[in-house]
Design an enzyme around this catalytic site. Structure first.
Site, mmCIF file in Angstrom:
data_model
loop_
_atom_site.group_PDB
_atom_site.id
_atom_site.type_symbol
_atom_site.label_atom_id
_atom_site.label_comp_id
_atom_site.label_asym_id
_atom_site.label_seq_id
_atom_site.Cartn_x
_atom_site.Cartn_y
_atom_site.Cartn_z
ATOM 1 N N LYS A 1 1.814 2.205 -6.073
ATOM 2 C CA LYS A 1 0.355 2.283 -5.961
ATOM 3 C C LYS A 1 -0.230 0.918 -5.618
ATOM 4 O O LYS A 1 0.202 -0.107 -6.149
ATOM 5 C CB LYS A 1 -0.216 2.805 -7.284
ATOM 6 C CG LYS A 1 -1.721 3.073 -7.296
ATOM 7 C CD LYS A 1 -2.110 3.639 -8.662
ATOM 8 C CE LYS A 1 -3.594 3.893 -8.782
ATOM 9 N NZ LYS A 1 -3.947 4.438 -10.119
ATOM 10 N N SER B 1 -4.974 9.254 -14.696
ATOM 11 C CA SER B 1 -4.677 8.885 -13.309
ATOM 12 C C SER B 1 -3.213 8.994 -12.906
ATOM 13 O O SER B 1 -2.892 8.829 -11.734
ATOM 14 C CB SER B 1 -5.185 7.466 -13.027
ATOM 15 O OG SER B 1 -6.585 7.449 -13.005
ATOM 16 N N SER C 1 -6.600 8.443 -10.304
ATOM 17 C CA SER C 1 -6.709 7.545 -9.174
ATOM 18 C C SER C 1 -5.403 7.377 -8.387
ATOM 19 O O SER C 1 -5.415 6.857 -7.262
ATOM 20 C CB SER C 1 -7.179 6.155 -9.647
ATOM 21 O OG SER C 1 -6.249 5.565 -10.537
#
Length: 528
Positions: free
Chosen positions: A105, A210, A186
């Site tokens: 990420k 997330s 997210s």
């Protein structure tokens, strides 16, 4: 300084496509074991596998279904793969992840020549050339850092009206199961990219939901670990009380392999001081896991009929495997949400300011206040859909010595842990709590933002710091849903074992088909 941002370059297409067009290994739906078997048999190399993933990203992330899940590819990935091949030929392989491409990420730093942006143009020059200790641990095990995944900008903390999966740098991530549906956030890019087989495994981060939400909504296994097992150093922060990286994969085994490599004590992150005590091969014992006689507390939140049917089917699988199921009710936890939000606001200001102070000189936004000013100046690109009222509220907080903040942290942790998860487990005399992870994905909506209409399993484990494992529970009208296994601190081994037994018995995961929209009929919860 070399670094890749959007769009994917012609150079990448050149290295990724022609050399693998005729002999590319089949990486779609391939597990870590599948990749290692290809390499061991001589059918593939780490280099050819890495090329195949790069070709798949080039073909599907900016064309084809246009998932926009990968924000940057690593120009050094093929060199890392060749190094793994050289080690293997010399009999010096480093472990189960050696030569395996991993996506990370884009709020997690790697020392590769690519920026860590958190999706914001304010950090487009944040090429730190340093590894987060968690990434260093993966690299020590030989993992190939394939690239960075898109995310909800600033990990979904800028606005209460944000759109999951949208960032100014990466655009809008789309769900591989239905392209008009949310990938959730997210860690949306990690969720969509691993579902689409752009790598076997990936890293997300969670503050509250997330990892669990994008895993559930993209048909993946995702583990939000106990706070303190995985370092947060050199990860763009929200909250030191709740932030943690976590593994995301298409199977429990692959998630366990990746998780095992991520655990390490880090002197720069005091909460991890005991992490090395819990470092082990969490995949090793999965095949012998059993649910016979295991007491499981079952929470049935309010949900629509379709999701309830899927949940009942999952419970039937657990019962058939010998589990003893005991229904529990959610205790009254008045004020939990407000207390958690107060904690996140205070910690966001302090933690983000501390992080920004360590970024390279090329990064001109050195404080939260300067990021906010950058967003105003660049509103056309940074704020076309939603504003930054959460940032503004965080900037007004009074620091980590503020009695209101300290009281909110104590209250939220007590309610989520002792009076929440602990109380439900004690009532059932159980080690594991299960409930639906989330409802199915809702429509992507640039006007109204995210529409969370179904249940969510994330808040209590997120606030208490306890682990939460989501495992695919099948499809509801063509959209994935997940089953959460929740326990107390450091119970990852128990949760992974239970999740593995369920996964193997249910075979519930279905691969994505990249449909333009889902087959959604009347009465569907959480998707309108």
């Amino acid at each position: 300084m070399r670094h890749h941002l959007l769009p994917l370059t012609a150079a990448l297409l050149a290295i990724a496509t022609p050399s693998v067009a005729q002999t590319a290994p089949k990486v779609e739906e391939a597990s870590i074991a599948d990749l290692k078997a290809m390499i061991a048999s001589g059918a593939a190399t780490s280099e050819s596998i890495t090329q195949a993933y790069l070709a798949r990203i080039a073909a599907m992330d900016r064309s084809g279904p246009t998932l926009r899940s990968v924000i940057a590819t690593n120009p050094d990935a093929l060199a890392q793969a060749r190094a793994a091949d050289t080690r293997r030929k010399a009999g010096k392989a480093l472990g189960p992840l050696d030569g395996v491409p991993v996506l990370v990420k884009d709020n997690i730093e790697t020392k590769d020549p690519i920026a860590t942006t958190a999706g914001s143009l304010a950090l487009k020059d944040n090429v730190t050339l340093r590894d987060a200790p968690m990434v260093a641990a993966l690299r020590k095990g030989g993992a190939v850092i394939l690239g960075k995944t898109n995310l909800s900008e600033w990990a979904n903390i800028r606005s209460n009206n944000s759109i999951s999966g949208w960032s100014a740098v990466g655009g809008q991530v789309r769900n591989p199961y239905a392209l008009d549906r949310t990938p959730c956030g997210s860690s949306s890019g990690t969720g969509a990219s691993i579902a689409a087989s752009f790598a076997a495994v990936g890293i997300g981060t969670e503050t509250d939901g997330s990892v669990v939400c994008p895993s559930s909504i993209n048909g993946l296994v995702g583990l939000k670990p106990t706070i303190g097992l995985v370092s947060r150093t050199h990860v763009v922060p929200i909250s030191h009380s709740q932030d943690t990286p976590g593994p995301m994969a298409r199977s429990v085994t692959d998630a366990a392999i990746l998780f095992s490599a991520m655990i390490a004590s880090d002197p720069a992150d005091a909460v991890t001081k005991n992490a090395d005590k819990y470092k082990r091969d969490y995949a090793a014992g999965l095949a012998g896991a059993s649910l016979k006689g295991v007491r499981i507390a079952v929470r049935r939140p309010t949900m629509g009929a379709d999701l309830a049917k899927a949940f009942d089917a999952a419970l039937a699988v657990l019962k058939a495997q010998g589990a003893v199921l005991l229904d529990v009710e959610m205790p009254k936890l008045d004020g939990l949400g407000a207390a958690e939000f107060a904690v996140l606001l205070s910690e966001l200001k302090g933690d983000l300011n501390a992080y920004l102070a360590t970024t390279p000189a090329a990064v001109k936004t050195r404080t939260l206040k300067e990021v906010m000013a950058f967003n105003v100046v660049n509103a056309a690109t940074e704020m076309p859909y939603f504003a930054q009222e959460t940032f503004e509220a965080a900037e007004k907080t009074r620091g980590l010595d503020d009695p209101e903040y300290l009281g909110a942290r104590a209250k939220s942790k007590r309610l989520a842990g002792v009076e929440g998860i602990d109380a439900m487990l004690a009532k059932a005399n159980a080690q594991i709590l299960v409930e639906p992870s989330y409802g199915p994905g809702w429509l992507i909506d640039g006007v109204y933002g995210d529409q969370y209409n179904g249940p969510s399993s994330s808040e209590l484990p997120a606030v208490s710091g306890y682990p939460n494992l989501t495992v695919p529970m099948g499809l509801v009208r063509g959209l994935p849903v997940g089953l959460s296994f929740i326990g107390t601190a450091y119970s990852e081994g128990t949760l992974l074992g239970a999740g593995y037994v369920y996964e193997q018995a249910s075979k519930a995961r279905v691969a994505p088909r990249y449909l333009p929209t889902a087959d959604v009929g009347p009465g569907m919860d959480g998707v309108r």
